[in-house]
Each structure stands twice: as C-alpha cells, then as structure tokens.
Design a protein around this motif. Structure first.
Motif, short mmCIF file in Angstrom:
data_model
loop_
_atom_site.label_atom_id
_atom_site.label_comp_id
_atom_site.label_asym_id
_atom_site.label_seq_id
_atom_site.Cartn_x
_atom_site.Cartn_y
_atom_site.Cartn_z
N GLY A 195 6.20 1.72 0.38
CA GLY A 195 4.83 1.60 0.87
C GLY A 195 4.83 0.86 2.19
N VAL A 196 3.66 0.36 2.56
CA VAL A 196 3.57 -0.39 3.81
C VAL A 196 2.92 -1.74 3.53
CG1 VAL A 196 3.51 1.58 5.37
CG2 VAL A 196 1.40 0.77 4.37
N ILE A 197 3.24 -2.71 4.39
CA ILE A 197 2.58 -4.01 4.29
C ILE A 197 1.98 -4.36 5.64
CG2 ILE A 197 3.94 -5.00 2.41
CD1 ILE A 197 5.61 -6.38 4.70
N ILE A 247 16.23 6.72 9.98
CA ILE A 247 14.84 7.20 9.94
C ILE A 247 14.80 8.72 9.83
CG2 ILE A 247 12.77 7.43 11.38
CD1 ILE A 247 13.04 4.49 12.03
N VAL A 268 10.56 5.21 0.07
CA VAL A 268 9.62 4.46 0.91
C VAL A 268 8.55 3.90 -0.02
CG1 VAL A 268 8.03 4.54 2.84
CG2 VAL A 268 10.07 5.96 2.88
N MET A 303 5.02 10.39 0.33
CA MET A 303 6.32 9.98 0.87
C MET A 303 7.33 9.96 -0.26
SD MET A 303 6.58 9.60 4.03
CE MET A 303 7.97 8.56 4.49
N ILE A 359 11.17 -0.28 2.41
CA ILE A 359 12.08 0.65 1.76
C ILE A 359 12.54 0.05 0.44
CG2 ILE A 359 14.25 1.93 2.04
CD1 ILE A 359 12.10 2.50 4.19
N THR A 395 0.87 -1.17 0.00
CA THR A 395 0.00 0.00 0.00
C THR A 395 0.91 1.22 0.00
OG1 THR A 395 -1.59 -1.21 1.32
CG2 THR A 395 -1.82 1.18 1.25
N SER A 396 0.76 2.06 -0.99
CA SER A 396 1.67 3.20 -1.02
C SER A 396 1.17 4.26 -0.04
CB SER A 396 1.76 3.76 -2.43
OG SER A 396 0.49 4.25 -2.80
N VAL A 397 2.11 4.98 0.52
CA VAL A 397 1.76 6.06 1.44
C VAL A 397 1.91 7.36 0.67
CG1 VAL A 397 2.31 7.19 3.61
CG2 VAL A 397 2.59 4.73 3.38
N LEU A 440 11.39 -2.47 9.85
CA LEU A 440 11.30 -1.98 8.48
C LEU A 440 11.49 -3.15 7.54
CD1 LEU A 440 13.55 1.22 8.53
CD2 LEU A 440 11.07 1.14 8.49
N PRO A 474 6.60 -0.41 7.22
CA PRO A 474 7.04 0.30 6.03
C PRO A 474 8.08 -0.51 5.25
CG PRO A 474 7.56 1.54 8.04
CD PRO A 474 7.08 0.20 8.47
N MET A 518 15.27 9.45 6.17
CA MET A 518 14.23 9.01 5.25
C MET A 518 12.91 9.72 5.50
SD MET A 518 14.83 5.00 4.60
CE MET A 518 14.52 4.55 6.30
N ALA A 519 12.71 10.18 6.76
CA ALA A 519 11.43 10.82 7.07
C ALA A 519 11.34 12.22 6.48
CB ALA A 519 11.25 10.89 8.59
#
Lengths: 186, 727
Positions: free
Chosen positions: A73-75, A173, A71, A67, A85, A62-64, A118, A83, A176-177
């Motif tokens: 997306g997330v799973i 982090i 990054v 961002m 990478i 799932t893309s955020v 991550l 997240p 990347m944030a």
C-alpha cells in the motif's frame, strides 16, 4: 526521526582511517561497510546503509487497488505518498502479520535516472552492523528461501548468517510495476 | 566545469533566450506589415532586433550569424530609411531570413558549425533588394571581411574611443565594438589608453576606465563607422577622424581627450595616423598659440567639472529607478522554485483542512471561528499560488499567425486567422502541452476544412476562408475552439471510410456526433490524397490521446457547408482538482468532481445484476468494493455515484459519501504506472492517503474484464451495457 540510527559508529570511521590501519593485525586493511540488519519471517537480512533514508514506525497503510500483493500500500510520509513493499510477499512467501515491532525501512532506489522513495515492511530492525568485505561470501546456488539473484552475498556475523540483499534487484520497479492479468479482479 | 566556462554557458543561454525573443518580435512585426503599413517604430524595432542579434552574436564568435544578419540588417536599414518599402515578396524573404537566423543560432547552441550554402542563397536574394549597396561577398570565407574591399579604396581612419564608464553596467562590452569595427575594415593598430585607471583600491571593477585609439583601414563611409557606435553615443566620447584630416583636428582630439598630450601624440604616431614630424609641428603650434588661454580654459573646465558630475549622478539615479520600476512589473522566477512553493501550499491546504476538521469536533466556537478565518486565508493563498503559474494562452496562439500564413501559401488558399481571448489564462505546464495538439487541429482545419477558393465561391461564400482561435473560461475550465468556415465534416465519407477500415459496421445506427468522433480513432484518414500537412491518418488519435492525458475532452461540432468547430475543454491546472470524496470499505477515493452527475441510493431490488433502470435508461454500474477487493467496513445501503465522461454514463457503487473536497494531486510514481483504475493520489484531511480514480480507464477495464467472464449469466447483459459505454 529514525535518522539517529544512521550515524556511523566511530570505530567504523577509525577503521577506514589509514593512520589507524597499522594497528590492524591482518596484512590487508579491512574495509568495513555499515549495513542495516532487520528481521523478516525468522531470518536476518541486511541492506547497505547508504540506501536507507530513515526508519519509521508502522502506520496503517492505504491499499492501492489492483496492485500485486507485494505492494502492500502507500503511506503519507510528511506529505509525500510513499509505496510500501511487503518483502515477504516479494520473496514469494506468505505476508507476515503486523507485530509490535513491525516498521518501515524507507530506502532510495534509482529508476530511469530518478531517485524514488520506497518503504520496506519488516518485522523489526536489529542493528547497524559493520561487515568487512572479506566476510561476505557469494550466495549459495540454492538452499536459501530467497531467489538467488536478490542476494548480494551472505555474511557470517557472530556465528549466524545474514543475507545481504541486492536492493536494486529486490526493488526493481520495472518488475514490481508489472500487473499480471491474474492479479486483477482477484 | 570551470567557473569561467560556466559563466560563458550562462551568458550564451541568455543570448539564446534574447535572440529568440528578438526573432519572435521580428516575426510579429513582419506579419503585421503584411496587413497594414508599417509604422516607423516598427521599422526601427526591426532594425534594432537584427542589429542586436548581430552584435551579441559577434560577442560569442558566431561568425556565420554575424555575416548573414549583417546583410539582413542592411536591408532593414534601407527599409528604415525609406529607400525600400515592404511588399509581400520582401516580407516572405525576410521571414525566411528570420527562420534562417534562428536555425543558425540553434545550430550554434548545439555546438555545430552551420552550412553556409543556405545563407549564401538568401544573401544573393537579399542583394537583389539592396541593388548597388555594398554588401559582403557571399562566400564562406567572407565572414569577417565585410567592407574589406579592394586595398585601393581603403583609407586610413583614426578613431578615438573613450567609452562611458558605465558601459559595462549597461551590459555592453567595448571589445565587442572594436571587434565589430573589423567588419568594416582592417584594424591597423589598436592602442589601449590606461591613463584614467585609478589606484587599485579606488577602482570600481564595474566601471570601464579604458580608452582606445584605433587605426582603421576601411573604405566604409563615415556614417557606417558612426553606425557602429549607435547605441553608446550617450556618455561616451567617440571621435572619428576621416582620412586626410587636418593636423588641427588631431590637435583638437588630443586636447579633447584630456590625456597627457605627449602620450596621445605618441599613440597617434604609433597608429600611423600622423607622422612624428607632424606631431612635433602640432605641439609647437599648440604651445605657441594657445598656451595663455589653455590655462584659463583648464581652470574654467575644472570649475565646470562639478555640474556635469552632479547631472550624471542624477541621471544615473534616475536610470536605476526606471530600471527598478520595470523590474517590479515582471519577476523571472525559476519554475522549480515555483513548483516547490505550490507543493508546500498544497501541504498547507491539507494540514489546514485536517486541523479544521479536528477543531470542528471540539465544540469551541471561538477557536472554530479563528480556524475558519485561517482556512479561508489558506484557500486564498492556494488560489494565488496557482495563479502564479498561470500564463495567457496568447503565448501559444502567437505562433499561429505565422503558421496560418505559411500553410495557406503552401496550400494556395487565402485564409484569415482571427484570435479571440488570447488573454485567457491557464497553467504553464498545460500551455506547453497543448501547443502540439492545437497545431495539428489548425493545420487540419486549413487542409481539410477550408475549401479551395473556387469551391467557396461556387458555394456562395467569400473566397477568403476564416479560421478562428477562441479561448474562454467556463466553470473552472478553459475551452479552446478551432473553428473554420469550411465545408464541414462529410458524414457519408467518414462513415464509408470507417466501414472500410473496420472502425464501424454498416448496420450501426450512429448519431452525427458518433460519426464525427470516428475521425479521432487511430488510423483514420479521409483525405483523398496525402498532403505534406495531413492525411496520413496519424494525428487525430494522437491529438485525442494528448488531450485526454491532460484530463481534457475534445468535442467536434460540424454543420455541412458551414464549417467545423473543434472544442478542447481543459482543466486550468494539473496540480489541484475539485474532487468528490467517497469511501469504500476502509479506503478513501476521490472522483474528479466534474465527472460526478448525481448520487443516489443503490436500489434494493438490484440483486446481483450490474445495472439498474434509471429514468428508463439502463445504467451500468461497478461495485468498487468487489473490484478493489475491499474487506473493510461496508454499509448496509450502498450509494451509487453516477459519473459521466464524454457522452457516457456509469454508476460507481461506494459505501460512504464524504462530499466535495479540494484535492492536491500527488503523483504515484512509476511503480503504479500500470494500475488501470487510479490516476494519482492525494492526502485527505485526516492525513490518510486517498486514491484518485481514473474513471474512463476503470470503466474500460471493467468492460474488458466482463467480456472475458461470460460465466455469470446475470452479469451478461450488464457487461454488454458496460461495453457499450466503454467502446
């Protein structure tokens, strides 16, 4: 689970055993550390296995929104949102297409005293290999396609170079944030 | 850390917790005493609080706490006995003392050594109330010297202590009592009696088999010494022999303690309580006079052993049952265990929704029916689990009577606090987080809201101002009002100040509500003078930020000359929200349901404008597809979800609408801390991850971006519209 891949082969344990140290021909005892080696855009990288929690097969992400592209997306990892990478993008290259052996290496990183989970999207995992500290050389000042401070060292395994990543630096982090204004709104 | 120091730290923690509870209780009673006559129960409770703090403080060697609390306790004792009575001055003093004790304890908790000057100052003031009462000298060295007065007055007391065997199980330590005795004088000699100690195998480590013979040099009265043992009289055998007791009394003592006579005698001699000659004389006397009867006595006594033992056993059993009854009313559970469970329940909800949606596709009514039952049970469990974290808002409100009292004294205003709805419940984590904003609002109301008495009288209002704290539940949220009957907000003054500080311009045509909201802007203050409490202009914006961080809103209502109401509206919990599930491309998003007003189709004639006319109002909208760069499956006729936050409205253009859903919030971690549009994530029924939209920040972000993008002419008017809703 991919946990099985993490079991330390018996000979590693033996090498660390002082009773067996006498059998080693070299004068100094060889200290070998297990590393997980994986492929990414045609190169082989390795991370210290103590950082690796598990390896899971590729699942749609799932893309955020908004961002940076590194990054991916997330799973949903058994109820936790993790997240992922895209290491290739993190290294400043083109994102790689998802292949048959694409998978996620789930690692732990420390951030402000807490451990965060991550995922790293890689082209495929190779093996768990033991690399002796004496076989690891410092990173060359240039010539690698990865920025130097991401590299903890270069190891020669079976005549090929393996880039050992400084995972704490790669997955910083703080770095990347940061969302550059250019990343927003395309 | 060793096990022992661990255990000590744990015990110290318990002591701190208990002391805080007792101090809170003291404060509550003292504040109540200010308004109405104190009941006997309250006075006793007050005394008990101080006494227990002193006692357990002594256990941990908190000498300064003991020394100070001792004097407080004396005053409370006088109150309890009716020698003193409450007036507002004494209550103020005792409240100060209560604060001081709490300060001392926290200094100890942090490992420091407290200053004694403040204690001494308070002790001097307390002594005024005690008059001629003997109190310890108010010097730093006097910590353990209470009653250790001039040697001439000290006399030889003999104490024979046989504690109830269950004393340890009752949570008391015999040693603490003996240590405490040294408050009243010098322990000349302590002998431990181990006669009752059984064989090792038979000994129960939780029982106290020891007895003590204590020689005390003290000038204290018998009552004072007896007072030491106030809490343990039941079941224990405490004999206090005053100075110059007759030999016969020692003999009775020797007999009553049922130990080997000669041994007790020896101990008495060792203690210096009697001389060897006196002992010999006494034993002889006993032999001569009492021997025939003694045997009979002993026999009878042996026969009589049974009933008391049975009674004691029955008593013990009853006590255990009582305790169990009390325990079943309250269970203390570590918060993280509760959180872990709520987490799991969240998983359960997600899994059951997923299962249900799959079963729905099976065309099997029988299975579907049982799945329905399951899902309703799971929802029940979720509600119950969330309720476990609920605490009454009274926990926060309870600190305000004291605050209002102190602040109103400081301001010289007479203010009455009324609390309604203290039993309304909300999530524990919310309770902790609203305490500070509430405190600020209350102080503000008292300082700026309620006028001085003269002004009130001139305005025809009662001289005494009223501040109300109201809490009530309203459609799945909790509203908390801070309401005063003061002068109300001064529109002109706020506006003037806002224009001066550049927060508004003179030609803005602002509604009352907009003007009132200006006080929430950073750096705003209308107070003509900066007081201790407020007026520095930091605060209201922080209050607003805190409340918004809890996904709450702050509304201000004000009627000139009649008062102001600040209304906080907060969700009950931070763990689960009602969401509105929408799809954009292939992604799933959740909009907090309370923000959703309506859903409409995007008018076909909208072109590439970013606003449309809805009921004669320009409604700006955001195309999520564009903003999020979604490339997945679109929809030929996109929908608009109209959202409202605060007083503003905006449209969000989405591809699909899935409807209302229960959303378990999964925090996204520090990696996503800077993403402006997303406040969290959730796992939707299919197992995919959905993002929870942070609508206010999304709109703000789009407005800012639109401002920087003047190129698109068509969007210009829209960006203005968006800006107007976002500012």
């Amino acid at each position: 689970m991919g946990n099985e891949t993490l079991t330390v082969p018996g000979d590693v344990a033996k090498a660390a055993d002082p009773d067996n140290a006498g059998q080693v021909v070299t004068a100094t005892p060889v200290v070998e550390q297990p590393y997980l080696a994986f492929r990414l855009a045609g190169e082989v990288y390795a991370v210290g296995i103590l950082r690796v929690r598990e390896i899971i097969a590729y699942t749609p992400l799932t893309s955020v929104p908004m961002m940076p592209a590194s990054v991916r997306g997330v799973i949903n990892l058994r109820g936790s949102v993790v997240p992922v990478i895209d290491l290739a993008v993190r290294f400043g290259r083109q994102s790689v297409a998802v292949g048959q052996r694409t998978c996620f290496v789930i690692v732990e990183v420390e951030h402000e005293g807490a451990t965060h989970i991550l995922g790293l999207m890689v082209d495929g995992v190779n093996a768990v290999m033991e690399i002796a500290a004496s076989d690891i050389e410092p990173a060359p000042a240039f010539g690698t396609r990865v920025q130097t401070d991401f590299i903890a060292g270069m190891a020669r395994v079976d005549g090929n170079f393996v880039i050992i990543l400084d995972i704490g630096r790669v997955l910083s982090i703080e770095e990347m944030a940061v969302i550059k204004s250019g990343d927003l709104l395309e | 850390m060793s096990i022992e120091s661990n255990a000590l730290a744990q015990a110290l923690g318990t002591f701190m917790e208990e002391a805080t509870e007792f101090l809170g209780q003291m404060e509550e009673i003292l504040l109540r005493a200010e308004d109405e006559a104190c009941s006997e129960d309250d006075l006793n409770a007050l005394f008990r609080c101080a006494h227990t703090i002193k006692g357990s403080g002594g256990l941990f060697g908190l000498d300064e706490v003991v020394r100070f609390t001792h004097v407080v306790e004396n005053v409370l004792d006088q109150l309890r006995k009716g020698h003193l009575s409450f007036d507002s001055e004494l209550i103020s003093l005792l409240l100060e003392c209560q604060d001081h004790i709490s300060g001392l304890i926290s200094v100890f908790a942090n490992g420091g050594e407290p200053e004694t000057t403040r204690s001494d100052e308070l002790i001097v003031r307390l002594q005024v109330w005690l008059g001629g009462e003997a109190v310890p000298a108010a010097s730093a060295s006097a910590s353990a010297a209470a009653g250790k007065s001039e040697p001439g007055a000290a006399e030889h007391w003999h104490l024979s202590l046989r504690f109830d065997r269950k004393i340890l199980q009752d949570g008391m330590d015999p040693l603490a009592f003996i240590n405490y005795l040294s408050q009243y004088g010098e322990l000349a000699h302590v002998e431990t009696i181990v006669d009752a100690l059984p064989e090792f195998d038979d000994a129960d480590p939780e029982l106290c088999y020891l007895g003590f013979e204590v020689a005390l040099r003290s000038s204290a009265s018998k009552e004072e010494i007896e007072g030491v043992f106030d809490f343990i009289e039941e079941g224990s055998n405490i004999v206090i022999l005053p100075p110059q007791s007759k030999i016969a009394e020692f003999v009775t003592l020797i007999e009553s303690q049922q130990a080997e006579v000669a041994r007790i005698g020896e101990i008495l001699v060792a203690c210096g309580s009697i001389t060897a000659k006196e002992l010999e004389h006494a034993l002889e006397q006993q032999k001569r006079q009492a021997e025939p009867e003694r045997i009979g006595d002993i026999l009878i006594e042996q026969g009589a052993v049974l009933p008391p033992v049975v009674a004691a056993a029955a008593e013990k059993q009853k006590r255990v049952e009582d305790k169990r009854g009390a325990e079943s009313k309250m269970v203390k559970v570590p918060a993280e265990r509760l959180d872990a469970m709520i987490d799991r329940v969240g998983e359960l909800v997600i899994a059951s929704v997923g299962t249900h949606s799959r079963i729905s596709g099976l065309q099997r009514p029988d299975i579907l029916e049982s799945a329905d039952v399951l899902i309703s049970l799971v929802e029940d469990i979720r509600d119950m689990a969330l309720r476990l974290r609920m605490v009454a808002i009274g926990e926060v409100f309870s600190r305000f009577p004291r605050v209002v009292r102190d602040v109103s004294k400081e301001l010289g205003k007479d203010i009455e606090l009324r609390i309604h709805g203290a039993d309304a419940e909300l999530d524990k984590s919310m309770v902790e987080k609203i305490a500070d904003p509430l405190m600020h609002l209350v102080r503000n109301s008292m300082d700026h809201g309620i006028e001085p008495a003269e002004v009130r009288r001139a305005r025809g209002k009662p001289a005494r101002g009223t501040l109300e704290l109201n809490a009530y539940h309203e459609s799945g949220a909790i509203s908390i009002e801070v309401k005063d009957d003061g002068g109300g907000l001064n529109r002109e003054r706020i506006l003037k100040k806002a224009i001066e500080s550049g927060l508004a311009s003179a030609d803005d045509n602002l509604s009352d509500e907009d003007v009132y909201r200006l006080i929430l802007a950073p750096g705003f203050s209308t107070a003509e003078k900066v007081t201790n409490l407020s007026g520095r202009g930091v605060g209201m914006d922080v209050v607003r930020a805190n409340i918004e961080a809890l996904r709450g809103t702050l509304d201000i209502e004000s009627v000139p000359l009649q008062g102001t109401t600040m209304r906080l509206c907060l969700p009950l919990t931070l763990a689960i929200i009602d969401g509105f599930h929408v799809g954009v491309g292939d992604s799933h998003f959740v909009i907090p349901l309370d923000m959703v007003v309506e859903c409409i189709e995007l008018p076909a004639d909208v072109g590439d404008r970013d606003y449309f006319d809805q009921r004669n109002e320009a409604l700006p909208f955001i195309r999520l597809r564009e903003i999020f760069g979604e490339r997945g499956n679109g929809h030929p006729r996109p929908r608009v979800v109209v959202v409202r936050f605060g007083a503003r409205r905006a449209g969000l253009v989405v591809d699909r609408i899935y409807g209302k859903c229960q959303t378990v919030i999964k925090p996204l971690g520090p990696l996503f801390s800077e993403v402006p549009a997303v406040s969290g994530s959730t796992i939707i029924g299919s197992g995919e991850v959905g993002m929870i939209l942070d609508v206010p920040s999304l709109v703000r972000h789009c407005a800012a971006a639109a401002g920087k993008r003047p190129a698109r002419k068509a969007a210009l008017s829209a960006s203005e519209a968006v800006e107007s809703i976002a500012s």
